[in-house]
Design a protein around this motif. Structure first.
Motif, PDB file in Angstrom:
ATOM      1  N   PHE A  49       0.776  -1.232  -0.029  1.00 50.10           N
ATOM      2  CA  PHE A  49      -0.036  -0.137   0.005  1.00 50.10           C
ATOM      3  C   PHE A  49       1.010   1.298   0.079  1.00 50.10           C
ATOM      4  CE2 PHE A  49       0.931  -1.221   4.311  1.00 50.10           C
ATOM      5  CZ  PHE A  49       1.096  -0.011   5.042  1.00 50.10           C
ATOM      6  N   ASP A  50       0.268   2.324  -0.652  1.00 53.00           N
ATOM      7  CA  ASP A  50       0.731   3.780  -0.250  1.00 53.00           C
ATOM      8  C   ASP A  50      -0.382   4.568   0.138  1.00 53.00           C
ATOM      9  OD1 ASP A  50      -0.688   4.146  -2.499  1.00 53.00           O
ATOM     10  OD2 ASP A  50       1.044   4.598  -3.827  1.00 53.00           O
ATOM     11  N   VAL A  51       0.031   5.749   0.256  1.00 58.39           N
ATOM     12  CA  VAL A  51      -0.828   6.788   0.988  1.00 58.39           C
ATOM     13  C   VAL A  51      -0.467   7.964   0.167  1.00 58.39           C
ATOM     14  CG1 VAL A  51      -1.250   5.924   3.126  1.00 58.39           C
ATOM     15  CG2 VAL A  51       0.524   7.655   2.826  1.00 58.39           C
ATOM     16  N   LYS A  52      -1.708   9.013   0.113  1.00 62.18           N
ATOM     17  CA  LYS A  52      -1.492  10.291  -0.856  1.00 62.18           C
ATOM     18  C   LYS A  52      -1.908  11.212   0.339  1.00 62.18           C
ATOM     19  CE  LYS A  52      -2.416   8.433  -5.435  1.00 62.18           C
ATOM     20  NZ  LYS A  52      -3.222   8.483  -6.470  1.00 62.18           N
ATOM     21  N   PRO A  53      -0.806  11.970   0.981  1.00 59.59           N
ATOM     22  CA  PRO A  53      -1.268  12.996   1.793  1.00 59.59           C
ATOM     23  C   PRO A  53      -1.721  14.345   1.114  1.00 59.59           C
ATOM     24  CG  PRO A  53       1.097  12.115   2.461  1.00 59.59           C
ATOM     25  CD  PRO A  53       0.518  11.534   1.179  1.00 59.59           C
ATOM     26  N   ARG A  54      -1.355  14.398  -0.047  1.00 57.53           N
ATOM     27  CA  ARG A  54      -1.977  15.541  -0.939  1.00 57.53           C
ATOM     28  C   ARG A  54      -2.597  14.603  -2.166  1.00 57.53           C
ATOM     29  NH1 ARG A  54      -0.478  20.665   0.150  1.00 57.53           N
ATOM     30  NH2 ARG A  54       1.320  20.917   1.455  1.00 57.53           N
ATOM     31  N   TRP A  55      -3.998  14.738  -2.254  1.00 59.01           N
ATOM     32  CA  TRP A  55      -4.839  14.011  -3.411  1.00 59.01           C
ATOM     33  C   TRP A  55      -5.838  14.857  -3.793  1.00 59.01           C
ATOM     34  CZ3 TRP A  55      -7.083   8.610  -2.462  1.00 59.01           C
ATOM     35  CH2 TRP A  55      -7.376   8.181  -3.587  1.00 59.01           C
ATOM     36  N   ASP A  56      -5.962  15.259  -5.135  1.00 62.44           N
ATOM     37  CA  ASP A  56      -6.807  16.017  -5.644  1.00 62.44           C
ATOM     38  C   ASP A  56      -8.125  15.276  -6.173  1.00 62.44           C
ATOM     39  OD1 ASP A  56      -8.298  17.770  -7.028  1.00 62.44           O
ATOM     40  OD2 ASP A  56      -7.112  18.111  -8.919  1.00 62.44           O
ATOM     41  N   LEU A  57      -9.370  15.947  -5.221  1.00 66.30           N
ATOM     42  CA  LEU A  57     -10.583  14.891  -5.491  1.00 66.30           C
ATOM     43  C   LEU A  57     -11.098  14.939  -6.867  1.00 66.30           C
ATOM     44  CD1 LEU A  57     -12.952  13.580  -4.338  1.00 66.30           C
ATOM     45  CD2 LEU A  57     -14.017  15.809  -3.995  1.00 66.30           C
ATOM     46  N   ALA A  58     -10.927  16.012  -7.842  1.00 68.32           N
ATOM     47  CA  ALA A  58     -11.294  16.198  -9.221  1.00 68.32           C
ATOM     48  C   ALA A  58     -10.405  14.867  -9.865  1.00 68.32           C
ATOM     49  CB  ALA A  58     -10.877  17.365  -9.743  1.00 68.32           C
ATOM     50  N   SER A  59      -9.505  14.612  -9.514  1.00 63.64           N
ATOM     51  CA  SER A  59      -8.933  13.569 -10.278  1.00 63.64           C
ATOM     52  C   SER A  59      -9.243  11.963  -9.925  1.00 63.64           C
ATOM     53  CB  SER A  59      -7.323  13.150  -9.759  1.00 63.64           C
ATOM     54  OG  SER A  59      -7.190  12.853  -8.322  1.00 63.64           O
ATOM     55  N   VAL A  60     -10.217  11.886  -8.853  1.00 68.09           N
ATOM     56  CA  VAL A  60     -10.755  10.707  -8.607  1.00 68.09           C
ATOM     57  C   VAL A  60     -11.976  10.281  -9.536  1.00 68.09           C
ATOM     58  CG1 VAL A  60     -11.790   9.166  -6.728  1.00 68.09           C
ATOM     59  CG2 VAL A  60     -10.071  11.015  -6.337  1.00 68.09           C
ATOM     60  N   SER A  61     -11.672   9.951 -10.764  1.00 69.54           N
ATOM     61  CA  SER A  61     -12.794   9.737 -11.845  1.00 69.54           C
ATOM     62  C   SER A  61     -12.990   8.150 -11.747  1.00 69.54           C
ATOM     63  CB  SER A  61     -12.241   9.991 -13.120  1.00 69.54           C
ATOM     64  OG  SER A  61     -10.945   9.343 -13.419  1.00 69.54           O
ATOM     65  N   ALA A  62     -14.046   7.786 -12.400  1.00 67.71           N
ATOM     66  CA  ALA A  62     -14.539   6.339 -12.892  1.00 67.71           C
ATOM     67  C   ALA A  62     -13.327   5.524 -13.252  1.00 67.71           C
ATOM     68  CB  ALA A  62     -15.627   6.180 -13.832  1.00 67.71           C
ATOM     69  N   ALA A  63     -12.269   6.139 -14.010  1.00 67.70           N
ATOM     70  CA  ALA A  63     -11.264   5.259 -14.441  1.00 67.70           C
ATOM     71  C   ALA A  63     -10.067   5.043 -13.559  1.00 67.70           C
ATOM     72  CB  ALA A  63     -10.736   5.890 -15.648  1.00 67.70           C
ATOM     73  N   ALA A  64     -10.140   6.031 -12.224  1.00 66.44           N
ATOM     74  CA  ALA A  64      -9.071   6.106 -11.401  1.00 66.44           C
ATOM     75  C   ALA A  64      -9.486   5.325 -10.079  1.00 66.44           C
ATOM     76  CB  ALA A  64      -8.858   7.372 -11.187  1.00 66.44           C
ATOM     77  N   SER A  65      -9.025   3.962  -9.822  1.00 66.73           N
ATOM     78  CA  SER A  65      -9.480   3.169  -8.594  1.00 66.73           C
ATOM     79  C   SER A  65      -8.201   3.355  -7.873  1.00 66.73           C
ATOM     80  CB  SER A  65      -9.704   1.607  -9.004  1.00 66.73           C
ATOM     81  OG  SER A  65      -8.750   1.068  -9.378  1.00 66.73           O
ATOM     82  N   ALA A  66      -8.484   3.084  -6.786  1.00 70.82           N
ATOM     83  CA  ALA A  66      -7.501   3.059  -5.874  1.00 70.82           C
ATOM     84  C   ALA A  66      -6.517   1.767  -5.802  1.00 70.82           C
ATOM     85  CB  ALA A  66      -8.096   3.198  -4.207  1.00 70.82           C
TER      86      ALA A  66
END
Length: 349
Positions: free
Chosen positions: A332-349
């Motif tokens: 696993f990794d974590v994202k202390p800075r992460w833009d919500l707009a980048s969380v699209s249908a194609a972007a799964s964690a």
């Protein structure tokens, strides 16, 4: 499908269990939360290392508590979700590590969730859940954003803060007024005894023509007034300045939200995040939206601050919508800075 959610992005450890349904929103079965407010009060703010250490102590006991409340066992869990970001790096690592270790031991898949997506979807657990599409006002900690939300993982950024967020403006102004931690709720309580017109404070970017926010100038204006009042300030002046500060923040949030509704043509507003619990903000939004025939939705008060329920819900809704897939990869990794707009249908964690 049973989804366990773990939240550890800042100073609250949250765990929850939700169950997906064939139709409709996943159902919250149980949730538990431990706040670190008492521990951090002595320092006037969150100490990241102390926060991380406390998460380690709390996450597994809270998990056992949630399962016991829900009447389920570890073996019943189908997916374990955790907050991947944004937040404090060390705190995020605790939740991610606990989730992935537990999932590996059980042979269950995991899913990392965006913290703000959890806040965004949390009103779906309320007694009056929204329907897509809607405009969302996200006011959580260091984030103030307006989003157009057409569905799960379908987010368009309309405007955001260019410096301090609304929550930071509350907390920093409270500190200038000599109030303790957490400052925002204390400032709001003090404001109830004050006159919001006693001080003329700025409303930055209120007439900018865009949907961005700026609260750094307001904080500076509060500092200027505090210095003018001097060291022997009376309680009424402090209450008046608190009331004026709150009124300035709320006016900007309300008018920008209404502008976003007008620009998009949507008739539904969702308010989420810790500042969404502010009584004055709710009152003014309710009045303004009622006059315009707009439906406004909030999370339950207990789910406004960080909690595991919103993480479990966001994971379950993403899985139901088919825009994320839980995996058996426990690196696993974590994202202390992460833009919500980048969380699209194609972007799964």
């Amino acid at each position: 499908m049973f989804v366990l959610g773990i939240e550890s992005s800042c100073d609250e450890t949250g765990v929850a269990l939700v169950k997906t349904q064939e139709a409709g929103v996943p159902r919250l079965l149980a949730h538990a939360l431990h706040s670190q407010i008492d521990m951090h009060q002595a320092y006037g703010g969150v100490v990241p290392e102390l926060a991380s250490r406390d998460h380690i102590r709390r996450v597994l006991p809270l998990t056992r508590q949630v399962l016991e409340q829900a009447g389920h066992a570890l073996a019943d869990i189908d997916v374990i979700a955790y907050t991947r970001g944004p937040g404090l790096g060390g705190a995020l690592l605790v939740g991610a590590g606990a989730a992935c270790a537990l999932a590996a031991a059980l042979g269950k898949p995991v899913l990392g969730v965006h913290h703000l997506e959890g806040h965004l979807l949390s009103p779906f657990l309320s007694a009056d859940p929204p329907e897509f599409p809607f405009v969302a006002l996200l006011v959580s900690g260091g984030h103030t954003q307006l989003m157009r939300v057409d569905g799960v993982a379908a987010y368009e950024l309309l405007g955001e803060t260019v410096d301090d967020a609304a929550g930071e403006a509350f907390d920093k102004s409270a500190k200038l007024l000599g109030l303790g931690y957490p400052g925002g709720p204390q400032l709001s309580r003090l404001a109830e005894f004050g006159d919001p017109t006693a001080f003329d404070l700025p409303r930055p970017l209120l007439h900018s023509g865009n949907l961005d926010f700026s609260f750094a100038g307001l904080k500076t204006a509060v500092l200027t007034q505090v210095r003018k009042l001097g060291t022997n300030v009376c309680e009424q002046d402090r209450a008046n300045l608190a009331a004026a500060t709150q009124a300035a923040i709320v006016e900007v949030l309300v008018k920008k939200s209404l502008a976003a509704l007008k620009r998009t043509g949507l008739r539904r507003l969702v308010v989420a995040g810790g500042v969404g619990a502010n009584r004055l903000l709710r009152e003014q939004l309710d009045r303004a939206c009622t006059r315009r025939g707009v439906r406004v939705h909030y999370p339950e008060l207990a789910l406004c601050t960080d909690n595991g329920a919103m993480i479990a819900l966001a994971a379950a809704m993403r899985l139901q919508a088919g825009c994320s897939q839980a995996v058996h990869d426990y690196a696993f990794d974590v994202k202390p800075r992460w833009d919500l707009a980048s969380v699209s249908a194609a972007a799964s964690a």
